[in-house]
Design a protein around this motif. Structure first.
Motif, short mmCIF file in Angstrom:
data_model
loop_
_atom_site.label_atom_id
_atom_site.label_comp_id
_atom_site.label_asym_id
_atom_site.label_seq_id
_atom_site.Cartn_x
_atom_site.Cartn_y
_atom_site.Cartn_z
N ARG A 1 -7.97 -4.40 -12.20
CA ARG A 1 -7.93 -3.32 -11.21
C ARG A 1 -8.81 -3.66 -10.02
O ARG A 1 -9.86 -4.26 -10.18
N TYR A 2 -8.36 -3.27 -8.84
CA TYR A 2 -9.19 -3.41 -7.64
C TYR A 2 -8.82 -2.29 -6.66
O TYR A 2 -7.78 -1.66 -6.78
N GLU A 3 -9.73 -2.02 -5.74
CA GLU A 3 -9.52 -0.97 -4.74
C GLU A 3 -9.31 -1.60 -3.37
O GLU A 3 -9.93 -2.61 -3.04
N ALA A 4 -8.41 -1.00 -2.62
CA ALA A 4 -8.16 -1.43 -1.25
C ALA A 4 -7.72 -0.21 -0.45
O ALA A 4 -7.34 0.81 -1.03
N ARG A 5 -7.77 -0.34 0.87
CA ARG A 5 -7.32 0.76 1.71
C ARG A 5 -5.87 1.07 1.40
O ARG A 5 -5.06 0.18 1.22
N CYS A 6 -5.55 2.35 1.34
CA CYS A 6 -4.18 2.78 1.11
C CYS A 6 -3.36 2.50 2.37
O CYS A 6 -3.87 2.61 3.49
N PRO A 7 -2.09 2.17 2.18
CA PRO A 7 -1.25 1.99 3.37
C PRO A 7 -1.04 3.33 4.06
O PRO A 7 -0.97 4.38 3.43
N ARG A 8 -0.98 3.28 5.36
CA ARG A 8 -0.78 4.50 6.12
C ARG A 8 0.68 4.92 6.00
O ARG A 8 1.58 4.11 6.06
N SER A 9 0.86 6.21 5.86
CA SER A 9 2.23 6.74 5.88
C SER A 9 2.40 7.55 7.14
O SER A 9 1.65 8.47 7.43
#
Length: 88
Positions: free
Chosen positions: A79-87
């Protein structure tokens, strides 16, 4: 009456300096203890309610802290965290 007001003011002041995760944990544990104690009419029920409420409050507080980040898994299952894609 003044003693109760002083205690509440001290608790509010202490919570004001906490992170959202710590604040959520404290509020969840307190609420869970009250509900667990009222429902079961025992100290054991209050303890179980405090633990359950604390865990739920911590998760909610943590989600607020990391707003805008999503949890992903790489091809190895880590598991890793990253910025969510913009919708848009």
């Amino acid at each position: 009456m003044m003693k109760k007001i002083a205690i509440v003011a001290a608790l509010v002041g202490a919570l004001a300096s906490c992170t959202p995760t710590e604040r959520g944990t404290a509020i969840g544990a307190g609420t869970g203890a009250i509900i667990g104690g009222a429902v079961s009419d025992s100290w054991g029920g209050a303890a179980v309610g405090a633990v359950a409420g604390g865990l739920a409050g911590a998760l909610i507080g943590q989600s607020v802290e990391r707003r805008g980040y999503c949890v992903y898994r790489d091809r190895y299952g880590r598991r890793y965290e990253a910025r969510c894609p913009r919708s848009y």
